[in-house]
Design a protein around this motif. Structure first.
Motif, PDB file in Angstrom:
ATOM      1  N   VAL A  22      -6.588  23.782  -6.637  1.00 42.99           N
ATOM      2  CA  VAL A  22      -5.940  24.572  -7.684  1.00 42.99           C
ATOM      3  C   VAL A  22      -4.446  24.251  -7.661  1.00 42.99           C
ATOM      4  N   ILE A  23      -3.962  23.629  -8.722  1.00 43.07           N
ATOM      5  CA  ILE A  23      -2.541  23.293  -8.792  1.00 43.07           C
ATOM      6  C   ILE A  23      -1.835  24.332  -9.653  1.00 43.07           C
TER       7      ILE A  23
ATOM      8  N   THR B 241       0.859  -1.188   0.000  1.00 45.72           N
ATOM      9  CA  THR B 241       0.000   0.000   0.000  1.00 45.72           C
ATOM     10  C   THR B 241       0.884   1.223   0.000  1.00 45.72           C
ATOM     11  N   SER B 242       0.499   2.224  -0.768  1.00 46.91           N
ATOM     12  CA  SER B 242       1.340   3.411  -0.789  1.00 46.91           C
ATOM     13  C   SER B 242       1.177   4.215   0.496  1.00 46.91           C
ATOM     14  N   VAL B 243       2.256   4.294   1.247  1.00 41.48           N
ATOM     15  CA  VAL B 243       2.248   4.995   2.523  1.00 41.48           C
ATOM     16  C   VAL B 243       1.910   6.469   2.318  1.00 41.48           C
ATOM     17  N   THR B 244       2.544   7.048   1.329  1.00 43.00           N
ATOM     18  CA  THR B 244       2.316   8.467   1.064  1.00 43.00           C
ATOM     19  C   THR B 244       0.855   8.748   0.775  1.00 43.00           C
ATOM     20  N   GLU B 245       0.230   7.824   0.025  1.00 46.68           N
ATOM     21  CA  GLU B 245      -1.151   8.037  -0.352  1.00 46.68           C
ATOM     22  C   GLU B 245      -2.053   8.063   0.877  1.00 46.68           C
TER      23      GLU B 245
ATOM     24  N   ILE C  61       1.573  12.273  -5.763  1.00 48.20           N
ATOM     25  CA  ILE C  61       0.624  11.401  -5.064  1.00 48.20           C
ATOM     26  C   ILE C  61      -0.190  12.222  -4.069  1.00 48.20           C
ATOM     27  N   TYR C  62       0.496  13.120  -3.374  1.00 52.11           N
ATOM     28  CA  TYR C  62      -0.168  13.963  -2.380  1.00 52.11           C
ATOM     29  C   TYR C  62      -1.271  14.802  -3.025  1.00 52.11           C
ATOM     30  N   ASN C  63      -0.922  15.440  -4.143  1.00 49.99           N
ATOM     31  CA  ASN C  63      -1.912  16.268  -4.824  1.00 49.99           C
ATOM     32  C   ASN C  63      -3.087  15.432  -5.333  1.00 49.99           C
ATOM     33  N   GLN C  64      -2.772  14.228  -5.815  1.00 48.34           N
ATOM     34  CA  GLN C  64      -3.836  13.321  -6.282  1.00 48.34           C
ATOM     35  C   GLN C  64      -4.789  12.965  -5.143  1.00 48.34           C
TER      36      GLN C  64
END
Lengths: 342, 103
Positions: free
Chosen positions: A285-286, A229-233, A269-272
């Motif tokens: 808003v990116i 599992t992606s930790v960051t996600e 990933i963070y922004n997603q």
């Protein structure tokens, strides 16, 4: 039944560390390096539970199967909480699996947020998230478009200023949150102060601290998440949920601004995760980062220049306010820290 | 006594009570209680806490309390301990003053 609590010196004794790691692995919890206090509970010489602290976060808690369901966990958590409060913290946090939440509620913890079946974040404090939110509510400003930006600002650069100025034009009100954790080379107080100075010319921008509630990677308990599992996600999701459910409603925030980071997968990933969690409730808003000499301006670029003793060149990346601070006597200690450590 | 800083006393073990105390800026006594026997004894526990704080002459404090079925004597003992810690008194307790009301 009497159990004994013993401090485990896992940093000093390989034997202790081996015993501890083996025990955690049997409980399917990944051992972590970022702990600064660890104890074991023993029943007649046999280890039956362990728990650790990092600052004011309880982590790596495991209780042997035959001893679960009350007394042992209560004893362990009591001990760790006493240690946290003795150190002068006025709050205590736990990251745990959702199936263990009930045990902690029973011990007076309150759940703040949860990422579906992966992770729950709980708090016990005299000054709780409720009072933090109430404080924020007092600073609520009316407007149709209200933006939020979270930044570490280590230190505050022209890039940060550009993002805030843009948000300031596009919105009625902008709320800036500066990370409160003192884990960066620039102390929290200095960082927040430089943000304030750097936005003094904008009359619809307000600066806040993140308190304990916008979490950092340091406190994130990657240990009990499956490797795949992606930790960051998950960390980003937790962060986004707290922002969506607690912070944004308090100030009426309906837009969140972030800078893109083409080279960083983590930021992507963070922004997603922010986008997915916010859904239609908050618009994400990116913004493309401002560039100087065809490279994006970033605080790490500034720190790199400081490290290489090219302080004068940071002038092109920093607002005057931050640059003046770097020249001041107060900054000398921070600069020498960067040059020797980072 | 004046609550000068946050303090903690007691544990979360069965038959004990854990009390965290903090300043409460002239807003009187505020108690947040969670108890495994809240329905049966919640009122009595609050009463004992209030009475003990009054005896110790604490006028402003915020308390976060988790009770695991403590007896009155335990509640009193933990309250005395936590108030002294929060007031910065760690030695030379005024036992005579305490004995006057704690009989």
């Amino acid at each position: 039944m009497t159990y004994t609590i013993k401090r485990l010196w896992i940093d000093q004794s390989q034997l202790s560390r081996d015993e501890w790691e083996l025990f955690l692995k049997q409980a399917k919890i990944r051992p972590e390096n970022t702990v600064d206090y660890t104890v074991g509970l023993y029943d007649q010489g046999k280890i039956i539970a362990t728990g650790s602290i990092y600052h004011n976060v309880l982590k790596c808690l495991a209780v042997c199967k035959g001893y679960q369901g009350g007394a042992v966990l209560n004893r362990l958590v009591s001990h760790l909480m006493n240690e946290v409060f003795d150190r002068g913290y006025n709050s205590c946090y736990v990251y745990t699996k959702p199936e263990s939440v009930q045990s902690f509620l029973h011990l007076g913890f309150t759940e703040i947020a949860r990422v579906t079946d992966q992770l729950a974040f709980l708090e016990k404090a005299t000054v709780t998230i409720k009072s933090f939110i109430n404080e924020l509510k007092k600073q609520k400003q009316s407007g149709r478009h209200i933006a939020g930006i979270v930044m570490n600002a280590n230190p505050f650069t022209l890039g940060h200023q550009y993002l805030i100025e843009k948000a300031s034009i596009e919105n009625d009100v902008v709320h800036i949150f500066v990370l409160s954790e003192d884990l960066s080379v620039f102390p929290a107080k200095v960082r927040k102060n430089l943000v304030k100075k750097g936005i003094a010319h904008l009359d619809n921008v307000y600066v806040h601290s993140t308190g304990n509630y916008l979490v950092s990677a340091k406190t994130f308990p990657s240990y009990f998440l499956e490797e795949d599992t992606s930790v960051t996600e998950i960390q980003a999701s937790l962060d986004a949920i707290i922002f969506r459910d607690h912070i944004a409603p308090a100030l009426g925030i309906n837009r969140r601004y972030v800078g893109n980071e083409p080279d960083s997968i983590a930021t992507h990933i963070y922004n997603q995760a922010l986008k997915k969690t916010f859904g239609k409730q908050i618009e994400l808003v990116i913004e493309k980062r401002k560039e100087i000499a065809s490279k994006p301006i970033s605080a790490s670029r500034v720190r790199h220049l400081i490290k290489e003793n090219r302080l004068s060149q940071t002038k092109y990346l920093l607002p005057d306010t931050t640059f003046h601070f770097l020249e001041s006597p107060e900054a000398q200690k921070i600069i020498s820290n960067i040059q020797t450590k980072e | 006594m004046i609550i000068e800083k946050q303090a903690i006393a007691g544990t979360l073990e069965s038959s004990d009570i854990q009390i965290i105390i903090d300043k409460n800026n002239n807003q009187g006594i505020e108690i947040e209680l969670q108890s495994s026997v809240e329905k049966q004894y919640g009122r009595r526990i609050r009463e004992v806490l209030h009475q003990t704080l009054e005896n110790l002459k604490v006028e402003n404090a915020k308390l976060i309390v988790v009770d695991q079925g403590a007896l009155d004597c335990t509640i009193i003992a933990r309250t005395i301990a936590v108030v002294h810690r929060a007031a910065g008194i760690t030695s030379n307790y005024d036992w005579e003053a305490i004995e006057e009301w704690n009989v």
